[in-house]
Write a protein that holds these residues in place. Structure first.
Motif, mmCIF file in Angstrom:
data_model
loop_
_atom_site.group_PDB
_atom_site.id
_atom_site.type_symbol
_atom_site.label_atom_id
_atom_site.label_comp_id
_atom_site.label_asym_id
_atom_site.label_seq_id
_atom_site.Cartn_x
_atom_site.Cartn_y
_atom_site.Cartn_z
ATOM 1 N N GLY A 3 0.782 -1.095 0.009
ATOM 2 C CA GLY A 3 -0.057 0.114 -0.020
ATOM 3 C C GLY A 3 0.969 1.260 0.017
ATOM 4 O O GLY A 3 0.377 2.305 -0.690
ATOM 5 N N PHE A 4 1.980 1.289 0.481
ATOM 6 C CA PHE A 4 2.760 2.470 0.804
ATOM 7 C C PHE A 4 3.339 2.960 -0.810
ATOM 8 O O PHE A 4 3.406 4.033 -1.091
ATOM 9 C CB PHE A 4 4.057 2.134 1.838
ATOM 10 N N TRP A 5 4.026 1.562 -1.432
ATOM 11 C CA TRP A 5 4.451 1.926 -2.752
ATOM 12 C C TRP A 5 3.286 2.376 -3.680
ATOM 13 O O TRP A 5 3.682 3.181 -4.593
ATOM 14 C CB TRP A 5 5.119 0.734 -3.118
ATOM 15 N N GLN A 6 2.153 1.918 -3.681
ATOM 16 C CA GLN A 6 1.124 2.329 -4.451
ATOM 17 C C GLN A 6 0.697 3.594 -4.300
ATOM 18 O O GLN A 6 0.344 4.400 -5.119
ATOM 19 C CB GLN A 6 -0.199 1.319 -4.114
ATOM 20 N N THR A 7 0.844 4.226 -2.841
ATOM 21 C CA THR A 7 0.594 5.747 -2.711
ATOM 22 C C THR A 7 1.757 6.393 -3.338
ATOM 23 O O THR A 7 1.492 7.587 -3.831
ATOM 24 C CB THR A 7 0.390 5.839 -0.898
ATOM 25 N N ILE A 8 2.825 5.957 -3.238
ATOM 26 C CA ILE A 8 4.136 6.560 -3.530
ATOM 27 C C ILE A 8 4.092 6.970 -5.344
ATOM 28 O O ILE A 8 4.178 7.876 -5.887
ATOM 29 C CB ILE A 8 5.188 6.027 -3.548
ATOM 30 N N LEU A 9 3.706 5.674 -5.818
ATOM 31 C CA LEU A 9 3.312 5.718 -7.220
ATOM 32 C C LEU A 9 2.171 6.333 -7.649
ATOM 33 O O LEU A 9 2.262 7.548 -8.668
ATOM 34 C CB LEU A 9 2.909 4.229 -7.884
ATOM 35 N N ALA A 10 1.195 6.665 -7.048
ATOM 36 C CA ALA A 10 -0.055 7.614 -7.150
ATOM 37 C C ALA A 10 0.221 8.893 -6.885
ATOM 38 O O ALA A 10 -0.083 9.709 -7.840
ATOM 39 C CB ALA A 10 -1.310 7.165 -6.368
ATOM 40 N N PHE A 11 1.188 9.244 -6.003
ATOM 41 C CA PHE A 11 1.417 10.646 -5.871
ATOM 42 C C PHE A 11 2.788 10.974 -6.353
ATOM 43 O O PHE A 11 3.410 12.143 -6.021
ATOM 44 C CB PHE A 11 1.252 11.176 -4.430
ATOM 45 N N ARG A 12 3.388 10.398 -7.372
ATOM 46 C CA ARG A 12 4.709 10.633 -7.698
ATOM 47 C C ARG A 12 4.865 11.877 -8.436
ATOM 48 O O ARG A 12 6.101 12.391 -8.472
ATOM 49 C CB ARG A 12 5.169 9.295 -8.869
ATOM 50 N N LYS A 13 3.816 12.415 -9.274
ATOM 51 C CA LYS A 13 4.025 13.573 -9.874
ATOM 52 C C LYS A 13 4.154 14.576 -8.787
ATOM 53 O O LYS A 13 5.104 15.732 -9.085
ATOM 54 C CB LYS A 13 2.871 14.034 -10.636
ATOM 55 N N TYR A 14 3.383 14.654 -7.647
ATOM 56 C CA TYR A 14 3.490 15.623 -6.666
ATOM 57 C C TYR A 14 4.942 15.495 -5.946
ATOM 58 O O TYR A 14 5.444 16.666 -5.675
ATOM 59 C CB TYR A 14 2.486 15.573 -5.846
ATOM 60 N N LEU A 15 5.393 14.415 -5.768
ATOM 61 C CA LEU A 15 6.885 14.208 -4.999
ATOM 62 C C LEU A 15 7.981 14.795 -6.095
ATOM 63 O O LEU A 15 8.951 15.306 -5.395
ATOM 64 C CB LEU A 15 7.028 12.753 -5.050
ATOM 65 N N ILE A 16 7.745 14.672 -7.368
ATOM 66 C CA ILE A 16 8.630 15.105 -8.398
ATOM 67 C C ILE A 16 8.880 16.721 -8.152
ATOM 68 O O ILE A 16 9.713 17.328 -8.306
ATOM 69 C CB ILE A 16 8.592 14.725 -9.752
ATOM 70 N N ILE A 17 7.608 17.264 -8.402
ATOM 71 C CA ILE A 17 7.503 18.627 -8.512
ATOM 72 C C ILE A 17 7.837 19.362 -7.049
ATOM 73 O O ILE A 17 8.586 20.355 -7.205
ATOM 74 C CB ILE A 17 5.856 18.996 -8.358
ATOM 75 N N VAL A 18 7.765 18.697 -6.168
ATOM 76 C CA VAL A 18 8.399 19.191 -4.742
ATOM 77 C C VAL A 18 9.917 19.008 -4.597
ATOM 78 O O VAL A 18 10.825 19.835 -3.997
ATOM 79 C CB VAL A 18 7.668 18.764 -3.404
ATOM 80 N N SER A 19 10.325 17.596 -4.840
ATOM 81 C CA SER A 19 11.692 17.166 -4.464
ATOM 82 C C SER A 19 12.629 17.631 -5.449
ATOM 83 O O SER A 19 13.867 17.825 -5.090
ATOM 84 C CB SER A 19 11.715 15.811 -4.415
ATOM 85 N N VAL A 20 12.186 17.842 -7.086
ATOM 86 C CA VAL A 20 13.472 18.254 -7.795
ATOM 87 C C VAL A 20 13.980 19.808 -7.464
ATOM 88 O O VAL A 20 15.236 19.841 -7.399
ATOM 89 C CB VAL A 20 12.886 17.971 -9.204
ATOM 90 N N PRO A 21 13.136 20.702 -7.326
ATOM 91 C CA PRO A 21 13.734 22.010 -6.840
ATOM 92 C C PRO A 21 14.487 22.038 -5.549
ATOM 93 O O PRO A 21 15.382 22.852 -5.721
ATOM 94 C CB PRO A 21 12.331 22.807 -6.929
ATOM 95 N N LEU A 22 13.924 21.330 -4.727
ATOM 96 C CA LEU A 22 14.699 21.208 -3.261
ATOM 97 C C LEU A 22 16.034 20.503 -3.596
ATOM 98 O O LEU A 22 16.935 20.726 -2.840
ATOM 99 C CB LEU A 22 13.913 20.546 -2.197
#
Length: 589
Positions: A3-22
């Protein structure tokens, strides 16, 4: 855990948007220079383009936000990059393409050419490739593929149906012959007939059924292979055809815009006529190689059979049925109507005006009539917009008919060849922002000094022979474009290779031309380009099929571009000399 990995996969775009600039934020903080800040913007945009975390057009707007905040360029200067001459040329070319699609002129051209080429396997493959490549030169490769695939499916289904019918007829004929043989057996003595029935009877029936099943399986397999080859030939031809003209695909226009942006005094070195002289022969060579390779891969080495030289009577009947399908589709369109004729005339006029505006070897009409000393006043964009405006003026019907409304007659003016509602529905406005974002990045790299810094770091490449540099860049771009859009690929690579060429005193076109064409060599993956995705969606292809065929084509494409660069293109653009318009620093002789 799942379930954790499915959540990561579902929200991957938001993670990229936040993590890449930081993640890359330490770069401008640790090195507080304009070069580092501009590099930070380019890195973020490149990763967002590759991952598509944000829509491509939205990512293209980042320079408007970041360059003023980083004190690289003011907001007005950045915004002016988003609607330049090249963007308007793109819009003008697309308006013509939309008119062609709207009146089904492209379908008529396609069916007419297929009637000429015929339906023998190799010639059918060639016919679809020629039509798709030609149409892709003028309208988008996505629209071309979407139109051609259903036509190909209808023809292939008819071919398969006819093949199965002829096979069944053959089986029936064989069974009749067997029946005659059994009647002859009836005249034999009773004892011998009984023995033969015990030994042969059951096995004979089984053999007939097994032969029929094996034959059907072979025909199905052969049909699947031909379908794969036909699907690939359409999507590959759509990508190759776009190379041939300046407006055929967006990377070509990006090159023209980047040359104008980075080298303002370039003497209009890239225009419709000069690009066509370079790219059209390149596209023809690559199209022939693609045809030969797909024929070998999916039709086999029996070229005599592929060309129908050894066709049996049943095969000729099958081909006639498929030919009738194309003929029926052509009949449905009827005779050419006024709007089709008008659009065709405007299209031919557009191409003629583009070719004769500034052909290079003689003075063009623009030089003679308007600007004798400066060729930058009337450009290809002027021609494209002129023809586009005519599309909104010329009526689609020249005969006015009264329409009865009750007891009164009402006269209505016919609509124009093109209306804004149709344009609004079909125009890919996001590409305009993509082009503008690329020009803004190029301008920002120059203003911040990043281009000069990259150039100095790349000076060791001066020791490598230019053909080797061009070949390696072709391979790099062709690989990169499989994972990123061709627009993003050219936008990122062209300013870098231009800086490198300027630093090592190499003609910028020697590296920019092959990089631009290589960005269209997206042959290996379904996600690489929309035409690949369209043919893949029909379910006949697997990823391995596209990868296997596309890998060889990528190699052939790189070799073809290298050949073009060092033969006819060298004399066309004087690639062996460093031009004065590129010598901005005065360091090169």
């Amino acid at each position: 855990m799942a379930g954790f990995w499915q959540t990561i996969l579902a929200f991957r775009k938001y993670l990229i948007i936040v993590s890449v600039p930081l993640l890359f934020l330490p770069l401008p903080l640790a090195v507080p220079t304009k070069e580092a800040q501009c590099g930070y913007t380019i890195i973020i945009m490149a990763l967002f383009w590759c991952t598509e975390a944000l829509p491509l057009a939205v990512t293209s707007l980042f320079p408007v936000l970041l360059f003023p905040l980083m004190n690289i360029m003011d907001s007005t200067t950045v915004c002016q990059e988003y609607l330049k001459d090249t963007n308007m040329l793109f819009i003008g070319g697309l308006l013509m393409a939309i008119a062609i699609e709207n009146w089904q002129l492209h379908k008529r051209i396609a069916l007419r050419v297929l009637l000429i080429t015929g339906v023998r396997p190799a010639l059918l493959l060639m016919g679809f490739m020629i039509v798709t490549a030609f149409l892709s030169m003028w309208i988008s490769n996505t629209a071309t593929t979407a139109m051609m695939v259903p036509i190909a499916q209808a023809v292939l289904e008819q071919l398969h149906k006819s093949e199965m019918e002829s096979s069944t007829a053959g089986q029936v004929s064989e069974n009749i012959n067997k029946a005659f043989e059994l009647q002859e057996e009836a005249t034999k003595p009773e004892s011998s007939r009984e023995t033969e029935k015990k030994d042969v009877g059951n096995s004979h029936v089984l053999t007939v059924e097994e032969d029929k099943k094996i034959n059907e399986n072979l025909l199905d397999e052969k049909h699947k292979q031909f379908c794969k080859g036909m699907s690939l030939c359409i999507c590959y031809s759509a990508s190759i055809g776009g190379i041939a003209t300046l407006t055929g695909t967006t990377p070509n226009l990006i090159l023209q815009g980047q040359i104008a942006e980075l080298f303002p005094n370039n003497d209009n070195v890239i225009n419709f006529a000069s690009w066509f002289s370079f790219a059209f022969p390149t596209a023809i060579v690559l199209l022939v190689l693609t045809w030969i390779w797909l024929q070998i891969l999916y039709l086999g080495f029996n070229f005599r059979k592929n060309f129908g030289c050894a066709s049996s009577a049943s095969e000729k009947v099958k081909e006639q049925h498929a030919y009738n399908i194309i003929k029926e589709e052509c009949k449905k369109l009827g005779s050419m109507k006024f709007p089709e004729i008008a659009v065709l005339i405007l299209f031919v006029l557009l191409v003629l005006l583009w070719f004769t505006r500034d052909p290079g070897f003689i003075p063009g009409w623009a030089t003679v009539l308007f600007n004798k000393n400066d060729t930058s006043y009337v450009t290809d964009t002027t021609v494209a917009i002129f023809i586009s405006v005519l599309l909104f003026i010329i009526p689609s019907n020249i005969s006015n008919k009264d329409k009865q409304t009750g007891s009164k007659s009402k006269i209505r003016a016919p609509p124009a060849l093109l209306d804004w509602k149709t344009v609004h529905q079909k125009m890919p406005w996001n590409i305009v922002f993509l082009l503008g974002g690329g020009f803004a990045l190029a301008k920002g790299s120059e203003e911040s000094g990043l281009s000069s810094w990259l150039g100095t770091k790349l000076t060791p490449l001066q020791q490598i022979p230019p053909p080797a540099i061009a070949f390696l860049l072709c391979l790099l771009v062709a690989t990169f474009t499989e994972c990123a859009s061709n627009v993003a690929t050219t936008t990122l690579f062209l300013p870098i290779v231009a800086s490198m060429a300027e630093a090592i005193c190499l003609n910028p076109l020697y590296v920019m031309l092959p990089c631009t064409v290589s960005a269209s060599l997206a042959f290996m993956l379904p996600v690489a380009t929309p035409p690949n995705a369209i043919v893949f969606s029909y379910g006949q292809l697997k990823v391995i099929d596209m990868a296997k065929a596309g890998f060889v084509l990528n190699i052939l494409g790189v070799l073809t571009i290298t050949l073009a660069l060092n033969t006819w293109s060298s004399s066309l653009f004087q690639l062996q000399t460093f031009p004065s318009w590129a010598n901005k620093t005065g360091k090169c002789p």
